[in-house]
Design an enzyme around this catalytic site. Structure first.
Site, PDB file in Angstrom:
ATOM      1  N   GLU A 176     -52.246 -98.085  40.074  1.00 16.48           N
ATOM      2  CA  GLU A 176     -51.070 -97.708  39.413  1.00 16.48           C
ATOM      3  C   GLU A 176     -49.588 -97.899  40.028  1.00 16.48           C
ATOM      4  OE1 GLU A 176     -53.377 -95.852  40.623  1.00 16.48           O
ATOM      5  OE2 GLU A 176     -52.738 -93.797  41.497  1.00 16.48           O
ATOM      6  N   GLY A 210     -55.949 -87.336  44.093  1.00 16.08           N
ATOM      7  CA  GLY A 210     -55.652 -86.011  44.342  1.00 16.08           C
ATOM      8  C   GLY A 210     -55.793 -85.798  45.873  1.00 16.08           C
ATOM      9  N   LYS A 242     -39.174 -88.872  29.924  1.00 17.55           N
ATOM     10  CA  LYS A 242     -37.680 -89.076  29.816  1.00 17.55           C
ATOM     11  C   LYS A 242     -37.432 -90.625  29.759  1.00 17.55           C
ATOM     12  CE  LYS A 242     -33.788 -86.580  30.305  1.00 17.55           C
ATOM     13  NZ  LYS A 242     -33.776 -85.574  29.604  1.00 17.55           N
ATOM     14  N   CYS A 278     -59.289 -93.324  43.281  1.00 18.28           N
ATOM     15  CA  CYS A 278     -59.209 -92.660  44.617  1.00 18.28           C
ATOM     16  C   CYS A 278     -59.818 -91.256  44.515  1.00 18.28           C
ATOM     17  CB  CYS A 278     -57.608 -92.354  44.747  1.00 18.28           C
ATOM     18  SG  CYS A 278     -57.378 -91.991  46.729  1.00 18.28           S
ATOM     19  N   TYR A 279     -59.311 -90.337  44.431  1.00 20.18           N
ATOM     20  CA  TYR A 279     -60.155 -88.910  44.336  1.00 20.18           C
ATOM     21  C   TYR A 279     -61.062 -88.957  43.333  1.00 20.18           C
ATOM     22  CZ  TYR A 279     -61.089 -83.915  44.298  1.00 20.18           C
ATOM     23  OH  TYR A 279     -61.942 -82.623  44.511  1.00 20.18           O
ATOM     24  N   HIS A 320     -55.147 -97.650  44.556  1.00 20.35           N
ATOM     25  CA  HIS A 320     -54.223 -97.089  43.464  1.00 20.35           C
ATOM     26  C   HIS A 320     -53.685 -98.239  42.720  1.00 20.35           C
ATOM     27  CE1 HIS A 320     -54.008 -92.926  44.529  1.00 20.35           C
ATOM     28  NE2 HIS A 320     -54.031 -93.531  45.860  1.00 20.35           N
ATOM     29  N   ASP A 376     -31.980 -86.116  24.842  1.00 28.03           N
ATOM     30  CA  ASP A 376     -33.283 -85.896  24.193  1.00 28.03           C
ATOM     31  C   ASP A 376     -32.900 -85.286  22.708  1.00 28.03           C
ATOM     32  OD1 ASP A 376     -34.469 -86.135  26.604  1.00 28.03           O
ATOM     33  OD2 ASP A 376     -34.821 -84.137  27.175  1.00 28.03           O
TER      34      ASP A 376
END
Ligand code: XMP
Length: 514
Positions: free
Chosen positions: A171, A55, A370, A82-83, A169, A227
């Site tokens: 990710e 964040g 999505k 991180c944060y 990070h 969708d």
């Protein structure tokens, strides 16, 4: 769905959606919730693990996002990134300060490979750092298990309590062994079995739908978009001809779209669906006449949808369920999950009228992003051209026309959009841009054409690149292409004398205009 899940608590970082995606890539189901979500609610979900995201704040400042200490006492493994890592230390009594040297970018990290986080990770590994604060002192009970030249605590752990903190990070793909580290956390530390897969999603959904519906009749709101198409095919696989698909042509579709949808899902198409097309253009234009407020427009369009369905349902007789192709970002942005601020009432989520003539609404894609919906679509055997189709919102051109909607404006935006799409495809950019469309601003301005003064509308061109539609950047389209589109629109579309390109990213903008 009743299954193992990991909860990601969102502190507003830019990579948060990626965390969820990586966890799912480890075949573990994962949902994101705002840091404002109550501890009791988190507990009730019975997660196998919790991940705190990065964040933009400094955790020691007044008013910075935080979480109750009890989160770390549930006995559920927690990983702070991180944060999230700094916050964990701050809350548990460690020290976080402004770093003497800010780290940003690819950084070599030395890791202790005996840590469960770093099983099968190299001792020296490249990771993505992005921080101006650092953990100067770990909380009691924590051991340092990674460092860099400038960062003494790149990772720390409290093995006894199953708490882990990572300053970098894992990710992002720049962290070369990041996926392995997340895998180690969710599969190793949290003990998730890794049984979540797209095919198991499809299989499980089909079973659940069958169980829920029994021999009831189901009506599906089909828009022809990705969708609702995936939802429709999923339902048709589950319950066959108990399903009727209703396609409402609300007069807010792209040029020729109504006929294209009918060609795919209608009697001539490849699916065995009961397909009903309702031409409701006039009805919509009447309802929308004089309405300018975006939320009111969305509500009217959503409500009218339901009314049309109710009428169709009555014709079919005793319809028990309504299916909708709501996906996860729709839910989040309507304020029903994640960060609680309502950005837009997404069609048929926040826009649902109070009294609906159905027993229940089925939203089989409610937990998917999505790209995951697309994966499910491929899994279901839906052709690629349909699965990778440009997303198109339920309220259609209604939210791409700023201000009042009428037939004339719809025509203008349909024509301008068709030209734009054609030129983008010609330039070979159609596969590489996430979403692009023309919108009609409510601005009229003075121009000159053939020595005549004009006073016409301005068309805005939008093109964004996005991974998950939660954040987006304006796409860089070559200037010649934009100029070609501009010149064609001005020459070919009556009522337009100005064309603009929208540079705004999301946030602060949204992708659509209303
Ligand atoms: P925004 O404008 O919220 O758009 O940044 C994010 C993505 O969602 C689509 N969108 C919608 N889709 N019903 C939908 O089915 C809606 O009401 C709606 N509003 C926006 C938008 O096209 C983009 O892909």
């Amino acid at each position: 769905m009743n299954q193992e899940k990991v909860i990601v608590i969102d502190f507003g970082g830019q990579y948060n959606q990626l965390v969820a995606r990586r966890v799912r890539e480890c075949n573990v189901y994962c949902e994101i919730y705002s840091y404002r979500t109550d501890l009791e609610q988190i507990k009730a979900m019975n997660p196998k693990g919790i991940i705190l995201t990065g964040g933009p704040n400094s955790c020691y400042e007044d008013g910075a996002p935080t979480y109750r200490k009890e989160l770390f006492e549930l006995g559920i493994p927690v990983l702070g990134l991180c944060y999230g890592a700094q916050l964990m230390m701050h809350v548990l009594g460690g020290k976080v300060e402004k770093a003497p040297i800010r780290e940003y970018g690819k950084t070599e990290v030395m890791v202790d490979t005996t840590s469960p986080l770093f099983t099968d990770v190299s001792e020296k590994t490249i990771c993505w750092m992005s921080h101006f604060d650092y953990i100067s002192q770990v909380a009691d009970g924590f051991d340092i298990v990674a460092h860099t030249t400038d960062c003494p605590v790149a990772a720390a752990q409290n093995l006894e309590k199953n708490l882990y903190a990572i300053q970098f990070h894992p990710e992002v793909l720049h962290t070369q062994e990041g996926t392995r580290m997340l895998h180690n956390f969710v599969r190793g530390v949290c003990g998730c079995s890794g049984s979540w897969r797209m095919d198991s999603f499809v299989e499980q959904s089909i079973q659940e739908i069958r169980q829920k519906v029994g021999d009831g009749k189901v009506l599906c709101a089909l828009s022809g978009g990705v969708d609702s198409s995936v939802a429709a095919v999923l339902l048709s696989k589950a319950i066959g001809n108990q399903l009727t698909c209703v396609f409402v042509d609300h007069g807010l579709l792209r040029k020729d779209e109504g006929d294209e949808v009918e060609a795919v899902f209608g009697p001539e198409g490849p699916y065995e669906l009961n397909f009903i097309r309702v031409n409701a253009q006039e009805r919509y234009y009447k309802k929308l006449a004089g309405v300018t407020e975006p939320e009111t427009k969305r509500k009217i369009i959503g409500e009218e949808f339901i009314r049309v369905f109710e009428e169709e349902a009555k014709k079919i007789g005793a319809v028990d369920f309504l299916v909708q192709g709501t996906i996860y970002p729709d839910v989040v942005e309507s304020g029903l999950g994640g960060e609680s601020a309502v950005i837009k009432s997404h069609h048929n989520v926040g826009g649902l009228p109070d009294c609906v003539d159905f027993k229940e609404i089925i939203e089989p894609l409610r937990d998917l992003f999505k790209d995951e919906v697309r994966k499910a679509g491929l899994e279901l055997g839906i052709p690629e051209n349909l699965v990778f189709r440009q997303p198109f919102p339920g309220p259609g051109l209604g939210i791409r026309i700023i201000g009042e909607v009428n037939a004339e404006k719809v025509k203008i935006v349909q024509e301008a959009d068709a030209i734009y799409r054609e030129e983008i495809a010609k330039a070979g950019l159609d596969k590489s841009i996430g979403q692009y469309f023309a919108a009609l601003t409510n601005m009229r301005s003075v121009g000159v054409m053939g020595d005549e003064r004009t006073y016409d509308y301005a068309v805005a061109l939008r093109a964004v690149n996005t991974i998950d539609f939660m954040t987006a950047e304006a796409a860089e389209i070559p200037f010649e292409v934009l100029q070609k589109v501009m010149s064609r629109i001005i020459n070919e579309v009556k009522g337009v004398n100005r064309v603009m390109y929208d540079l705004t990213s999301k946030p602060p903008g949204t992708i659509e205009f209303e």
